[in-house]
Design a protein around this motif. Structure first.
Motif, PDB file in Angstrom:
ATOM      1  N   THR A 101       0.687  -1.264  -0.359  1.00  0.00           N
ATOM      2  CA  THR A 101      -0.103  -0.296   0.039  1.00  0.00           C
ATOM      3  C   THR A 101       0.904   1.197   0.057  1.00  0.00           C
ATOM      4  O   THR A 101       2.129   1.154   0.150  1.00  0.00           O
ATOM      5  N   PRO A 102       0.128   2.422  -0.582  1.00  0.00           N
ATOM      6  CA  PRO A 102       1.211   3.544  -0.338  1.00  0.00           C
ATOM      7  C   PRO A 102       1.789   4.419   0.438  1.00  0.00           C
ATOM      8  O   PRO A 102       2.526   4.463   0.195  1.00  0.00           O
ATOM      9  N   ASP A 103       0.835   3.763   1.246  1.00  0.00           N
ATOM     10  CA  ASP A 103       1.994   4.526   3.342  1.00  0.00           C
ATOM     11  C   ASP A 103       2.853   3.230   4.152  1.00  0.00           C
ATOM     12  O   ASP A 103       3.271   3.760   4.930  1.00  0.00           O
ATOM     13  N   LYS A 104       2.902   1.623   3.271  1.00  0.00           N
ATOM     14  CA  LYS A 104       3.840   0.989   3.699  1.00  0.00           C
ATOM     15  C   LYS A 104       5.099   1.965   3.595  1.00  0.00           C
ATOM     16  O   LYS A 104       5.612   1.437   4.719  1.00  0.00           O
ATOM     17  N   VAL A 105       5.487   1.687   2.840  1.00  0.00           N
ATOM     18  CA  VAL A 105       6.758   2.417   3.138  1.00  0.00           C
ATOM     19  C   VAL A 105       6.690   4.309   2.809  1.00  0.00           C
ATOM     20  O   VAL A 105       6.605   4.558   2.207  1.00  0.00           O
ATOM     21  N   SER A 106       8.224   4.961   3.458  1.00  0.00           N
ATOM     22  CA  SER A 106       7.779   6.207   3.906  1.00  0.00           C
ATOM     23  C   SER A 106       8.667   6.524   4.258  1.00  0.00           C
ATOM     24  O   SER A 106       9.367   6.656   4.428  1.00  0.00           O
ATOM     25  N   ARG A 107       8.446   8.447   3.991  1.00  0.00           N
ATOM     26  CA  ARG A 107       9.558   9.043   4.165  1.00  0.00           C
ATOM     27  C   ARG A 107      11.154   8.119   4.124  1.00  0.00           C
ATOM     28  O   ARG A 107      11.718   8.604   4.959  1.00  0.00           O
ATOM     29  N   ILE A 108      11.462   8.652   2.640  1.00  0.00           N
ATOM     30  CA  ILE A 108      12.251   8.024   2.249  1.00  0.00           C
ATOM     31  C   ILE A 108      13.308   8.670   1.585  1.00  0.00           C
ATOM     32  O   ILE A 108      12.138   9.724   0.780  1.00  0.00           O
ATOM     33  N   THR A 109      14.408   9.120   1.454  1.00  0.00           N
ATOM     34  CA  THR A 109      15.075  10.319   1.206  1.00  0.00           C
ATOM     35  C   THR A 109      16.345   9.478   0.441  1.00  0.00           C
ATOM     36  O   THR A 109      16.812   9.129   1.103  1.00  0.00           O
ATOM     37  N   PHE A 110      16.931  10.236  -0.574  1.00  0.00           N
ATOM     38  CA  PHE A 110      18.133  10.177  -1.575  1.00  0.00           C
ATOM     39  C   PHE A 110      18.507  11.148  -2.017  1.00  0.00           C
ATOM     40  O   PHE A 110      17.393  12.530  -2.122  1.00  0.00           O
ATOM     41  N   SER A 111      19.111  11.571  -1.366  1.00  0.00           N
ATOM     42  CA  SER A 111      20.275  12.634  -0.827  1.00  0.00           C
ATOM     43  C   SER A 111      21.780  12.502  -1.741  1.00  0.00           C
ATOM     44  O   SER A 111      22.626  11.832  -1.389  1.00  0.00           O
ATOM     45  N   GLU A 112      22.288  13.336  -3.313  1.00  0.00           N
ATOM     46  CA  GLU A 112      23.545  12.998  -3.628  1.00  0.00           C
ATOM     47  C   GLU A 112      23.369  11.338  -3.934  1.00  0.00           C
ATOM     48  O   GLU A 112      24.901  10.431  -3.565  1.00  0.00           O
ATOM     49  N   VAL A 113      22.279  10.399  -4.655  1.00  0.00           N
ATOM     50  CA  VAL A 113      22.699   9.210  -5.067  1.00  0.00           C
ATOM     51  C   VAL A 113      22.711   9.215  -6.110  1.00  0.00           C
ATOM     52  O   VAL A 113      22.091   9.636  -6.667  1.00  0.00           O
ATOM     53  N   ASP A 114      23.986   8.838  -7.367  1.00  0.00           N
ATOM     54  CA  ASP A 114      24.607   9.056  -8.127  1.00  0.00           C
ATOM     55  C   ASP A 114      24.404   7.443  -8.974  1.00  0.00           C
ATOM     56  O   ASP A 114      25.497   6.686  -8.049  1.00  0.00           O
ATOM     57  N   ILE A 115      23.322   7.546  -9.918  1.00  0.00           N
ATOM     58  CA  ILE A 115      23.112   6.348 -10.413  1.00  0.00           C
ATOM     59  C   ILE A 115      23.401   6.442 -12.549  1.00  0.00           C
ATOM     60  O   ILE A 115      23.255   7.068 -12.744  1.00  0.00           O
ATOM     61  N   ASP A 116      24.911   4.637 -12.266  1.00  0.00           N
ATOM     62  CA  ASP A 116      25.587   4.952 -13.801  1.00  0.00           C
ATOM     63  C   ASP A 116      24.775   3.469 -13.654  1.00  0.00           C
ATOM     64  O   ASP A 116      24.981   2.372 -13.682  1.00  0.00           O
ATOM     65  N   LEU A 117      23.574   3.509 -15.136  1.00  0.00           N
ATOM     66  CA  LEU A 117      22.973   2.594 -15.522  1.00  0.00           C
ATOM     67  C   LEU A 117      24.136   1.988 -16.891  1.00  0.00           C
ATOM     68  O   LEU A 117      24.091   2.249 -17.968  1.00  0.00           O
TER      69      LEU A 117
END
Length: 457
Positions: free
Chosen positions: A384-400
């Motif tokens: 459900t949308p509220d099951k995972v909350s307040r997640i922060t990605f800061s300066e996370v670089d992704i090279d695919l």
């Protein structure tokens, strides 16, 4: 007269030195060779080693010594309090490959997930030190070697594969400098432990052995892991709360720093078993390389995960076969109800009397200054949308970038009910039913074979 007095004083000093110092120290070292251990790598030395442990414990503690240059083949050993188990350089303690001697379950009445080799319960002041090796002899317990793994031998409700070290309700534990290798199942399992230091160890399992976890922190508190090099087919470091040990309460106050890890499953994992709370956790200054999944929160039970920080990390992932959970997700934050099924220990997966489970909340998780190179992007989702909350990605670089020929554009939700995969395109950040997710100052790069999409929510 003065010479006589001086001589008497010197003799008295020597007597005091011997009685209070030297002889007492020597008497507290229990060399397993002195108790009949052959150390030839062929004779089972378990009885001799156990005599050394028991005599040391009866005397109030000391050091049980495994001297250099010997390989001590051994069946199961019951460890005791107030003892330093010291392994000199070029010493080795090797698990006896005879399956029938492993009869004590690593999970209480649940006998479907391996037995114990080195074990202790209700102990304190216990340490493992030195530059020697503890070897679980893992391949000896496997079936045929496959291209991506070892075949597991058929089992019903009993799996004889031994875990290397199981400590239950241990207070003040130190594991320092030693090498631990070749586990047939979990390697270091800490259950209900408090005040644990693991520092500078090399934990090197065969990357083809399934269930070969490195360090499992289970219902434990005040744990510090630092300066370790870990390779394992399954999770390198995993925090959890197993149902078999629910009386030991929460898993909390865990710090992991300066470690290098490689895994065919998930290098750093929280879950999937979690019947209580996992909280106040920090992973910092770590390198994950050549792994199937990098950082994973995989909540599949009613417990919660909160207040977790991952910072200053390098994560390198790639696809492996479906034998291993994960689809090259460098970061993975999920909460889905556990799958129902006829697994060998399915009766232990849900609350007593229940045939299906539920999943708890995952919240207040922060990722900062993390460099990811992977064939897939980060995945965040819950039932459900509220099951995972307040997640922060800061300066996370992704090279695919693609480096294998395995099919892409897929994310792995297992173990869960229903479809175990999410299929679509490759995204740097795939947000699937979550709330209050922040993505700030993050860079995304793709090679020409990728879709080029950055976000999906």
């Amino acid at each position: 007269m003065k010479k006589t007095t001086s001589l008497l004083l010197n003799l008295l000093f020597l007597f005091l030195l011997i009685s209070c110092g030297g002889s007492r120290t020597d008497s507290r070292v229990y060399n397993v060779r002195d108790y009949g251990a052959a150390g030839d790598g062929k004779t089972d030395d378990a009885a001799a080693i156990q005599r050394a442990i028991d005599e040391c414990a009866a005397a109030g503690g000391g050091q049980v010594l495994f001297p250099r240059g010997y390989t001590f083949l051994s069946g199961p050993l019951s460890l005791a309090s107030n003892i330093e188990y010291h392994f000199e350089t070029e010493s080795r303690l090797l698990a006896n490959p005879l399956e029938s001697i492993y009869t004590l379950s690593a999970f209480c009445e649940n006998r479907g997930e391996g037995m114990m080799w080195l074990y202790a319960k209700d102990v304190k002041n216990i340490s493992f030190t030195g530059m020697g090796t503890i070897d679980g002899n893992g391949v000896a317990f496997m079936g045929a070697e496959l291209h991506d793994s070892y075949e597991l031998k058929p089992v019903t409700d009993f799996d004889p594969r031994p875990h290397v070290l199981t400590l239950i309700n241990a207070e003040k534990v130190i594991i320092r400098d030693i090498s631990i290798r070749n586990s047939a199942y979990w390697t270091v399992h800490l259950v209900g432990c408090n005040d644990v230091t693991i520092d500078g160890i090399s934990l090197l399992n065969n990357l083809k052995i399934r269930n070969g976890d490195g360090i499992d922190i289970d219902h434990s508190r005040n744990v510090r892991i630092s300066n370790c090099y870990i390779e394992s087919g399954d999770d390198c470091i995993c925090l959890k709360n197993r149902r078999e040990f629910e009386e030991y309460g929460v898993c909390e106050d865990v710090v992991v720093t300066n470690c290098i890890m490689t895994s065919r499953s998930c290098a750093v994992k929280i879950g999937s078993e979690n019947v209580d709370s996992i909280r106040r956790v920090v992973f910092d200054n770590c390198v994950i390389r050549n792994s199937n999944r990098g950082i994973g929160i995989q909540n599949r039970d009613e417990g919660t995960v909160t207040d977790v920080i991952f910072s200053n990390m390098i994560v390198d992932c790639r696809f492996f076969s479906d034998v291993w959970w994960g689809k090259s997700e460098p970061i993975y934050v999920t909460s889905y109800p556990r799958a129902r099924g006829n697994h060998k220990d399915a009766g232990w997966r849900f609350p007593k009397g229940a045939t299906e489970g539920r999943c708890g909340n995952v919240s207040d998780i922060r990722f900062h200054n993390i460099r990811c190179t992977s064939e897939n992007g980060a995945f965040v989702g819950g039932d459900t949308p509220d099951k995972v909350s307040r997640i922060t990605f800061s300066e996370v670089d992704i090279d695919l970038r693609r480096v294998t020929d395995y099919p892409g554009a897929i994310y792995d939700k297992r173990p869960c009910d229903g479809e175990g995969y999410v299929r679509g395109k490759e995204y740097a950040f795939y947000i699937d039913r979550a709330s209050d997710v922040t993505i700030r100052n993050c860079d995304v790069n793709t090679d020409c074979s990728m879709s080029g999409y950055k976000f999906r929510n």
